[in-house]
Scaffold this motif. Structure first.
Motif, PDB file in Angstrom:
ATOM      1  N   ASN A  48     -56.098 -44.330 117.734  1.00 13.25           N
ATOM      2  CA  ASN A  48     -55.028 -45.378 117.186  1.00 13.25           C
ATOM      3  C   ASN A  48     -53.831 -45.329 118.118  1.00 13.25           C
ATOM      4  OD1 ASN A  48     -54.122 -42.823 116.644  1.00 13.25           O
ATOM      5  ND2 ASN A  48     -54.285 -43.248 114.275  1.00 13.25           N
ATOM      6  N   GLY A 151     -57.251 -32.194 102.567  1.00 14.24           N
ATOM      7  CA  GLY A 151     -57.703 -33.567 102.240  1.00 14.24           C
ATOM      8  C   GLY A 151     -57.160 -34.532 102.781  1.00 14.24           C
ATOM      9  N   ASP A 153     -55.866 -36.505 106.806  1.00 11.99           N
ATOM     10  CA  ASP A 153     -56.374 -36.996 108.073  1.00 11.99           C
ATOM     11  C   ASP A 153     -57.261 -35.642 108.891  1.00 11.99           C
ATOM     12  OD1 ASP A 153     -56.460 -39.804 107.756  1.00 11.99           O
ATOM     13  OD2 ASP A 153     -54.536 -39.946 108.396  1.00 11.99           O
ATOM     14  N   SER A 154     -56.287 -34.772 109.004  1.00 19.60           N
ATOM     15  CA  SER A 154     -56.583 -33.674 109.888  1.00 19.60           C
ATOM     16  C   SER A 154     -57.797 -32.775 109.381  1.00 19.60           C
ATOM     17  CB  SER A 154     -55.472 -32.542 110.119  1.00 19.60           C
ATOM     18  OG  SER A 154     -54.375 -33.027 110.385  1.00 19.60           O
ATOM     19  N   HIS A 173     -61.653 -29.488  98.901  1.00 13.03           N
ATOM     20  CA  HIS A 173     -60.092 -29.740  98.755  1.00 13.03           C
ATOM     21  C   HIS A 173     -59.677 -29.829  97.196  1.00 13.03           C
ATOM     22  CE1 HIS A 173     -56.788 -32.635  98.691  1.00 13.03           C
ATOM     23  NE2 HIS A 173     -57.114 -33.670  98.326  1.00 13.03           N
ATOM     24  N   ARG A 174     -58.293 -29.501  97.115  1.00  9.53           N
ATOM     25  CA  ARG A 174     -57.993 -28.897  95.772  1.00  9.53           C
ATOM     26  C   ARG A 174     -57.863 -29.993  94.769  1.00  9.53           C
ATOM     27  NH1 ARG A 174     -51.720 -27.741  97.468  1.00  9.53           N
ATOM     28  NH2 ARG A 174     -50.955 -30.000  97.974  1.00  9.53           N
ATOM     29  N   ARG A 175     -57.955 -31.339  95.136  1.00  8.44           N
ATOM     30  CA  ARG A 175     -58.101 -32.270  94.114  1.00  8.44           C
ATOM     31  C   ARG A 175     -59.375 -32.838  94.076  1.00  8.44           C
ATOM     32  NH1 ARG A 175     -54.925 -36.593  94.917  1.00  8.44           N
ATOM     33  NH2 ARG A 175     -54.494 -36.124  97.446  1.00  8.44           N
ATOM     34  N   ARG A 179     -56.323 -37.999 100.670  1.00  9.87           N
ATOM     35  CA  ARG A 179     -55.281 -38.688 101.156  1.00  9.87           C
ATOM     36  C   ARG A 179     -55.495 -39.209 102.410  1.00  9.87           C
ATOM     37  NH1 ARG A 179     -50.087 -36.774 100.484  1.00  9.87           N
ATOM     38  NH2 ARG A 179     -50.688 -35.214  98.704  1.00  9.87           N
ATOM     39  N   ILE A 236     -54.206 -28.147 106.419  1.00 11.23           N
ATOM     40  CA  ILE A 236     -53.625 -28.490 105.177  1.00 11.23           C
ATOM     41  C   ILE A 236     -51.962 -28.842 105.502  1.00 11.23           C
ATOM     42  CG2 ILE A 236     -54.665 -26.824 103.654  1.00 11.23           C
ATOM     43  CD1 ILE A 236     -52.304 -24.932 103.572  1.00 11.23           C
ATOM     44  N   TYR A 282     -44.459 -40.367 108.248  1.00 15.31           N
ATOM     45  CA  TYR A 282     -45.542 -40.875 109.188  1.00 15.31           C
ATOM     46  C   TYR A 282     -46.382 -40.148 109.994  1.00 15.31           C
ATOM     47  CZ  TYR A 282     -42.790 -44.843 107.184  1.00 15.31           C
ATOM     48  OH  TYR A 282     -42.117 -45.728 106.123  1.00 15.31           O
ATOM     49  N   GLN A 284     -47.356 -39.924 113.229  1.00 15.37           N
ATOM     50  CA  GLN A 284     -48.267 -40.331 114.016  1.00 15.37           C
ATOM     51  C   GLN A 284     -47.780 -40.148 115.535  1.00 15.37           C
ATOM     52  OE1 GLN A 284     -51.138 -41.772 112.478  1.00 15.37           O
ATOM     53  NE2 GLN A 284     -50.182 -40.791 110.763  1.00 15.37           N
TER      54      GLN A 284
HETATM   55  P1  NAP Z   1     -51.192 -34.075 105.072  1.00 13.76           P
HETATM   56  O1  NAP Z   1     -51.441 -35.591 105.228  1.00 13.76           O
HETATM   57  O2  NAP Z   1     -49.943 -33.706 104.754  1.00 13.76           O
HETATM   58  O3  NAP Z   1     -52.554 -33.326 104.062  1.00 13.76           O
HETATM   59  C1  NAP Z   1     -52.625 -32.145 103.929  1.00 13.76           C
HETATM   60  C2  NAP Z   1     -53.793 -32.144 102.865  1.00 13.76           C
HETATM   61  O4  NAP Z   1     -53.807 -30.537 102.780  1.00 13.76           O
HETATM   62  C3  NAP Z   1     -53.411 -32.692 101.642  1.00 13.76           C
HETATM   63  O5  NAP Z   1     -54.720 -33.322 101.500  1.00 13.76           O
HETATM   64  C4  NAP Z   1     -53.133 -31.558 100.659  1.00 13.76           C
HETATM   65  O6  NAP Z   1     -53.556 -31.648  99.258  1.00 13.76           O
HETATM   66  C5  NAP Z   1     -53.710 -30.248 101.226  1.00 13.76           C
HETATM   67  N1  NAP Z   1     -52.873 -29.096 101.091  1.00 13.76           N
HETATM   68  C6  NAP Z   1     -51.610 -28.807 101.334  1.00 13.76           C
HETATM   69  N2  NAP Z   1     -51.544 -27.626 101.150  1.00 13.76           N
HETATM   70  C7  NAP Z   1     -52.255 -26.947 100.379  1.00 13.76           C
HETATM   71  C8  NAP Z   1     -52.589 -25.782 100.129  1.00 13.76           C
HETATM   72  N3  NAP Z   1     -51.848 -24.797  99.740  1.00 13.76           N
HETATM   73  N4  NAP Z   1     -53.846 -25.501  99.709  1.00 13.76           N
HETATM   74  C9  NAP Z   1     -54.800 -26.601  99.710  1.00 13.76           C
HETATM   75  N5  NAP Z   1     -54.758 -27.788 100.007  1.00 13.76           N
HETATM   76  C10 NAP Z   1     -53.592 -27.996 100.745  1.00 13.76           C
HETATM   77  O7  NAP Z   1     -51.554 -33.189 106.557  1.00 13.76           O
HETATM   78  P2  NAP Z   1     -52.523 -33.632 107.818  1.00 13.76           P
HETATM   79  O8  NAP Z   1     -53.735 -33.787 107.312  1.00 13.76           O
HETATM   80  O9  NAP Z   1     -52.256 -32.478 108.630  1.00 13.76           O
HETATM   81  O10 NAP Z   1     -51.841 -34.879 108.587  1.00 13.76           O
HETATM   82  C11 NAP Z   1     -50.423 -34.872 108.844  1.00 13.76           C
HETATM   83  C12 NAP Z   1     -50.275 -36.368 109.290  1.00 13.76           C
HETATM   84  O11 NAP Z   1     -50.845 -36.441 110.483  1.00 13.76           O
HETATM   85  C13 NAP Z   1     -50.345 -37.308 108.213  1.00 13.76           C
HETATM   86  O12 NAP Z   1     -49.556 -38.482 108.476  1.00 13.76           O
HETATM   87  C14 NAP Z   1     -51.522 -38.032 108.941  1.00 13.76           C
HETATM   88  O13 NAP Z   1     -51.999 -39.500 108.730  1.00 13.76           O
HETATM   89  C15 NAP Z   1     -51.528 -37.669 110.611  1.00 13.76           C
HETATM   90  N6  NAP Z   1     -52.789 -37.555 110.996  1.00 13.76           N
HETATM   91  C16 NAP Z   1     -53.402 -38.563 111.714  1.00 13.76           C
HETATM   92  C17 NAP Z   1     -54.432 -38.669 112.455  1.00 13.76           C
HETATM   93  C18 NAP Z   1     -55.254 -39.937 113.151  1.00 13.76           C
HETATM   94  O14 NAP Z   1     -54.612 -40.765 112.584  1.00 13.76           O
HETATM   95  N7  NAP Z   1     -56.338 -39.660 113.717  1.00 13.76           N
HETATM   96  C19 NAP Z   1     -55.160 -37.548 112.404  1.00 13.76           C
HETATM   97  C20 NAP Z   1     -54.607 -36.033 111.982  1.00 13.76           C
HETATM   98  C21 NAP Z   1     -53.399 -36.218 111.178  1.00 13.76           C
HETATM   99  P3  NAP Z   1     -52.912 -32.762  98.400  1.00 13.76           P
HETATM  100  O15 NAP Z   1     -53.703 -34.195  98.988  1.00 13.76           O
HETATM  101  O16 NAP Z   1     -53.205 -32.238  97.129  1.00 13.76           O
HETATM  102  O17 NAP Z   1     -51.502 -32.970  98.679  1.00 13.76           O
END
Ligand code: NAP
Length: 319
Positions: A48, A151, A153-154, A173-175, A179, A236, A282, A284
């Motif tokens: 992307n 849960g 994107d990562s 995933h905890r829920r 997301r 997470i 965001y 990104q």
């Molecule tokens: P994130 O979007 O903040 O998601 C973290 C996930 O971990 C959530 O599902 C959350 O649960 C869960 N979580 C958080 N703390 C936890 C805990 N203590 N125990 C269990 N589960 C826990 O983080 P991310 O996935 O690293 O993404 C970060 C940003 O990077 C996002 O904006 C994402 O769109 C972006 N990203 C983009 C791409 C791509 O476009 N290719 C790839 C990777 C990341 P809840 O849902 O219940 O809060």
């Protein structure tokens, strides 16, 4: 003394470097000793980032950004910042090798650091089955069973990547809903090697020398299950890396560095911040790159104002 020092070498840091170098500011980029290139060095294909219709591997994208910054005169140092003095007109940056670099302006673009679960044995078994990077460690789990926690994107990206090696990937995933983006979810749901376990959290990691299993607890009814896995990938989210500026720069309630409106201006003149360290929403690669542009332009204007003020002072007080 330098015009500008940029701390960080992810999309924000390198994009700021490209703009600042093209503006003849000859920036020094402190790229870190081990984590240069930022989070994209740990990802596989980036689909992307605009301009790459076929996708591009994360490390290749970062190498290209680095080369583009160097082409226009940015100097890159592969070391870590150990301390910063940001107040006053001269900013001082001390590196791990003891060298001290001075500049009129600093762009702080240190990104974010992976979150930990904070459960017993997570640290002890880190590198022995517990990992935060599927692209780095996935190949150790050929024909094994692994768990991915999270849960977003990562987590879904890591889970999908790990199916190249592992026989079974539990996605815990905890829920009961993700997301992550719809595209990521579709891919994960369609993969027969991925087994989604909703409403569960990891409570225990088992293994003396290496991970042999994990204990998960249902968040709805409290039931405990043991999963026989050899690897656990924690995905997470991440927290902004602000430890170097605590007590010097104001932080936002979310823990990111506070900036003025849509600018990159922090609470100290001459200090600008960009990328994930200012962005709680965001996160990104493309938004980080855009934020690097903003920081470079803000720094350029600040430096021009300083130069104008110095000229005016010379005119007012001729020798
Ligand atoms: P994130 O979007 O903040 O998601 C973290 C996930 O971990 C959530 O599902 C959350 O649960 C869960 N979580 C958080 N703390 C936890 C805990 N203590 N125990 C269990 N589960 C826990 O983080 P991310 O996935 O690293 O993404 C970060 C940003 O990077 C996002 O904006 C994402 O769109 C972006 N990203 C983009 C791409 C791509 O476009 N290719 C790839 C990777 C990341 P809840 O849902 O219940 O809060």
């Amino acid at each position: 003394m330098r015009h500008l020092i940029i701390i960080g070498s992810g999309p924000a840091g390198y994009t700021a470097a490209i703009y600042a170098a093209r503006a003849n500011l000859e920036p020094l980029v402190i790229a870190s000793s081990v984590e240069f290139g930022g989070e994209l060095m740990k990802t596989t294909e980036v689909e992307n980032f605009p301009g790459f219709p076929e996708g591009i591997m994360g490390p290749e994208l970062m190498t290209r950004m680095q080369e583009q910054a160097e082409r226009f005169g940015a100097e890159i140092v592969y070391d870590d910042v150990v301390s910063l003095e940001l107040e006053g007109p001269v900013k001082r940056v001390t590196l791990g090798d003891g060298s001290v670099h001075e500049a009129h302006a600093v762009i702080y673009a240190t990104g974010s650091a992976y979150r930990k679960l904070g459960i017993p044995d997570e640290e002890r078994l880190s590198g022995y089955g517990v990992s935060w990077c599927a692209t780095c460690d996935g190949a150790f789990f050929r024909q094994k069973k692994v768990a991915v926690i999270g849960g977003g994107d990562s987590a879904l990206e890591e889970a999908t990547f790990l199916t190249r090696f592992a026989d079974v990937v539990y996605l815990i995933h905890r829920r009961d809903s993700f997301r992550a983006s719809a595209a990521m979810q579709e891919r994960a749901f369609a993969d027969p090697k991925i087994q989604v376990i909703w409403n569960n959290e990891v409570a225990h990691i088992y293994g003396d020398e290496k991970v042999t299993g994990i204990g998960i607890v249902n968040t709805v009814d409290g039931t405990e299950t043991t999963l026989d896995v050899q690897g656990m990938f924690v995905a997470i989210g991440a927290d902004p890396r602000t430890h170097l500026v605590h007590g010097q720069l104001d932080l936002a309630p979310e823990g990111t560095i506070a900036v003025e409106g849509r600018s990159s201006k922090t609470s100290l003149p001459g200090v600008f911040a960009a990328g994930d360290v200012v962005d709680p929403t965001y996160k990104q690669a493309a938004t980080a790159a855009g934020s690097g542009v903003v920081a470079a332009l803000d720094a350029e204007h600040y430096l021009a104002d300083i130069a104008d003020a110095e000229k005016a002072e010379l005119v007012a007080t001729p020798r």
